[in-house]
Enzyme design. Structure first.
Site, PDB file in Angstrom:
ATOM      1  N   LYS A 155      16.100  27.010  62.368  1.00 56.26           N
ATOM      2  CA  LYS A 155      15.747  26.554  63.720  1.00 56.26           C
ATOM      3  C   LYS A 155      16.321  25.168  63.871  1.00 56.26           C
ATOM      4  CE  LYS A 155      11.321  28.753  64.386  1.00 56.26           C
ATOM      5  NZ  LYS A 155       9.903  28.485  64.302  1.00 56.26           N
ATOM      6  N   HIS A 158      14.093  19.571  66.220  1.00 52.56           N
ATOM      7  CA  HIS A 158      13.710  19.052  67.527  1.00 52.56           C
ATOM      8  C   HIS A 158      13.091  17.667  67.379  1.00 52.56           C
ATOM      9  CE1 HIS A 158       9.523  19.794  66.818  1.00 52.56           C
ATOM     10  NE2 HIS A 158       9.785  21.044  66.501  1.00 52.56           N
ATOM     11  N   HIS A 161      10.598  16.715  64.540  1.00 52.94           N
ATOM     12  CA  HIS A 161      11.167  16.506  63.209  1.00 52.94           C
ATOM     13  C   HIS A 161      11.949  15.207  63.155  1.00 52.94           C
ATOM     14  CE1 HIS A 161      10.666  21.018  62.991  1.00 52.94           C
ATOM     15  NE2 HIS A 161       9.859  20.525  62.077  1.00 52.94           N
TER      16      HIS A 161
HETATM   17  N1  ARG Z   1       7.576  22.635  58.156  1.00 50.77           N
HETATM   18  C1  ARG Z   1       6.419  22.065  58.781  1.00 50.77           C
HETATM   19  C2  ARG Z   1       6.614  22.028  60.304  1.00 50.77           C
HETATM   20  O1  ARG Z   1       7.717  22.044  60.767  1.00 50.77           O
HETATM   21  C3  ARG Z   1       6.138  20.661  58.324  1.00 50.77           C
HETATM   22  C4  ARG Z   1       5.841  20.544  56.848  1.00 50.77           C
HETATM   23  C5  ARG Z   1       4.992  19.359  56.546  1.00 50.77           C
HETATM   24  N2  ARG Z   1       4.770  19.138  55.158  1.00 50.77           N
HETATM   25  C6  ARG Z   1       3.832  19.735  54.393  1.00 50.77           C
HETATM   26  N3  ARG Z   1       3.767  19.467  53.134  1.00 50.77           N
HETATM   27  N4  ARG Z   1       2.985  20.589  54.925  1.00 50.77           N
HETATM   28  O2  ARG Z   1       5.628  21.986  61.025  1.00 50.77           O
END
Ligand code: ARG
Length: 601
Positions: A155, A158, A161
């Site tokens: 993806k 955005h 991130h």
């Molecule tokens: N991939 C997740 C998202 O885009 C964020 C991950 C955050 N880190 C973690 N250790 N949970 O929402």
């Protein structure tokens, strides 16, 4: 770092205040030299504990209130604090460290000796260059993991991130400056049913050619199409069943199923690496939800079962965290088909990281929508008996609002960076003469554009939501990224035009810098190491951003008065040393934030 402070003190004929105060870094922080002197003298006068005095000394909000300020009630002296302030200010020995001490109600305001400050500060910046402001003593022999960005692969990136990426990049740099061994981890969202969906979708809509050319956007298109199919056909449809079955095979380690997924993953990472490079970020580790072993998750489940804290609901397992903290509620720890969850994967990953790194601290830079999620898995780890669970910290941040108006629901990072770059290019072209001198205008437009995007993100407190506005992002007016870049390139230009070699600057006669604006600039430069210390507490990029705007405003006031061109050599040299010192601090602060300062724009 060069211990330029001690050698400057020696050449000034000054003795270093010999005090060992935890938290004080007199080798690297000029202000601590003065602070230690004040502590030493106040200790003689009051017998109050040195650490207590040290901690009570604050930086005032504005320079007219002094370089350091002390609220006397914090020393808990006997008697009336106002009278004490009067008394102490009369007894305090002034001289080459402290030039003036003013009682102001219950406060004591300290003013540093200007010539000592000028000489220590300017020499320190010119000698230590990019290391000016580093405080390696703080994190000596300590290690930290900073997990940030962590996008969901296949993806596009955005704005959410982007925030995690920028803040995490900054925090990593910050801890490095504080002497920690930093490990940057990207914890990719690379596991879950959506990869079953994607595989089925690629089978139906995928194109090898597009996958090679533009992997992330292509996969995203495929993902959108197949999701639409599933929505129309329903949850019970063969398409959805196929997706579920696919992910099931992935979790069972089926090689064929994992092959396509691994390709998607690699193509995504390759593309991300390019984006991160533009933002000056290099990861030590690309981890991800796929990399977590099932073992540790099973351990967690077993442990809670033993504690009698597991509820089974239609085959799924839930644990009850309300016993430890009401707010945490009950959370799903294992699905009915035995597959793992986001939460359990985080538990497993944290355990793995601790075993591998034995970190002293681990920071998760994750949006505040996931506050509860983080509290839950921190608590689970704590209940599992890991004493290192208290070394975990969630650094959260608010949302980016107003993204939907321009291009559908979200604006992707690549588009943002492209657009700002084009805008910057247009603005730069307006000054034809200047533009002609820029070696690689495309590169400069890109760097300035990136600064615009990053600064508008880091300007206010992390937790605030902010409105995404194209205008504000590309503006040259007011406190913006391009403004910082402009300030830096102007300082470079002053240096270029003077024709004076950098090596000559250390010989400058700094006693020629007597104007109040010159002194105020130096007082501000001297605060930089304290700003680093403060940022380590706040974990706020805005701590540094605000400081840099303040600094550049003072520099711009100096231009009106402190000319270099047309001055006799000695004076020009002294002023140039001042500007070079300011430029170094601006450079250090900008790179700390992740920007690349430009010399022309
Ligand atoms: N991939 C997740 C998202 O885009 C964020 C991950 C955050 N880190 C973690 N250790 N949970 O929402």
């Amino acid at each position: 770092t060069v211990d330029s402070i001690t050698s400057s003190l020696t050449s000034l004929g000054l003795e270093k205040p010999e005090l060992e105060i935890p938290g004080s870094n007199p080798e690297n922080n000029v202000v601590d030299i003065f602070r230690n002197y004040i502590v030493q003298e106040l200790h003689k006068l009051t017998s109050i504990d040195v650490q207590v005095i040290y901690n009570a000394l604050n930086t005032p909000a504005t320079l007219d209130k002094g370089d350091l300020i002390l609220p006397l009630p914090q020393l808990k002296l006997k008697g009336n604090p106002k009278e004490k302030a009067e008394e102490i200010s009369q007894q305090f020995i002034k001289g080459k460290y402290i030039e003036e001490i003013k009682p102001q109600g219950v406060f004591l305001q300290f003013y540093f000796n200007q010539s000592t400050l000028l000489s220590l500060t300017i020499n320190d910046t010119l000698a230590n260059k990019t290391n000016f402001g580093s405080l390696p003593g703080i994190g000596q022999n300590k290690s930290i993991i900073v997990e940030f960005s962590s996008p969901n692969i296949a993806k596009p990136f955005h704005a959410g991130h982007l925030r995690s990426t920028i803040i995490g990049g900054f925090l990593s740099n910050l801890y490095e400056k504080a002497g920690y061994k930093v490990t940057r981890i990207n914890y990719l969202g690379d596991w879950g049913k959506q990869f079953g969906i994607l595989a089925v979708g690629f089978d139906r809509y995928g194109s090898e050619e597009q996958l090679t050319n533009d992997p992330i956007n292509h996969l995203f298109e495929v993902y959108v199409k197949i999701n639409k199919d599933i929505t129309e056909e329903g949850d019970e449809s063969p398409t959805n069943e196929a997706a579920k079955a696919y992910f099931r095979r992935m979790e069972d380690g089926d090689e064929e199923a994992l092959k396509i997924w691994a390709r998607f993953r690699k193509l995504s990472i390759d593309k991300y690496i390019d984006t991160y490079k533009r933002l000056n970020i290099i990861y030590d580790i690309y981890s991800g939800e796929s990399q977590v072993s099932q073992e540790s998750m099973k351990d967690a489940v077993k442990l809670f079962e033993e504690k009698g804290l597991v509820h089974v609901d239609r085959g799924a397992k839930l644990i009850d965290l309300t016993k430890f903290n009401k707010k945490l509620g009950k959370c799903l720890i294992e699905k009915s088909d035995g597959t793992s969850l986001y939460l359990t994967r985080d538990v497993g990953e944290a355990i793995k990281r601790y075993n591998n790194f034995k970190f002293d601290k681990m920071i998760y830079v994750v949006a505040s929508q996931q506050d509860l999620h983080c509290q839950q898995f921190f608590e689970i780890l704590k209940q599992m008996g890991f004493d290192w669970a208290n070394k975990l910290e969630h650094v959260n941040f608010g949302m980016v609002l107003g993204m939907s108006t321009r291009k559908g629901t979200v604006v992707f990072l690549d588009n943002i960076l492209q657009e700002t770059k084009e805008k910057m290019h247009e603005v730069m072209k307006k000054n034809e003469a200047k533009y002609a001198q820029i070696e690689d205008p495309d590169k400069i437009a890109d760097l300035v554009g990136i600064s615009a995007v990053m600064i508008q993100d880091m300007q206010s407190k992390r937790i605030n939501n902010y409105e995404f506005k194209w205008d504000r992002m590309t503006s040259f007016e007011g406190d913006t990224g391009p403004y910082l870049q402009y300030a830096h390139s102007r300082l470079s230009s002053v240096q270029r035009k003077s024709g004076i070699e950098e090596s000559e600057l250390l010989k400058a006669d700094l006693s020629l810098l007597t104007e109040p604006s010159a002194v105020n600039l130096v007082r501000t430069i001297a605060q930089y190491p304290d700003i680093i210390k403060k940022a380590l507490k706040t974990h706020e990029p805005s701590t540094v951003v605000t400081y840099l705007f303040n600094l550049t405003h003072i520099v711009s006031q100096c231009y009106d008065i402190l000319w270099v061109a047309g001055q006799e050599k000695e004076l020009a040299l002294a002023r140039l040393a001042l500007y070079a010192s300011a430029k170094q601090v601006l450079y250090n602060g900008m790179t700390l934030l992740g920007l690349t300062p430009v010399d022309r724009m």
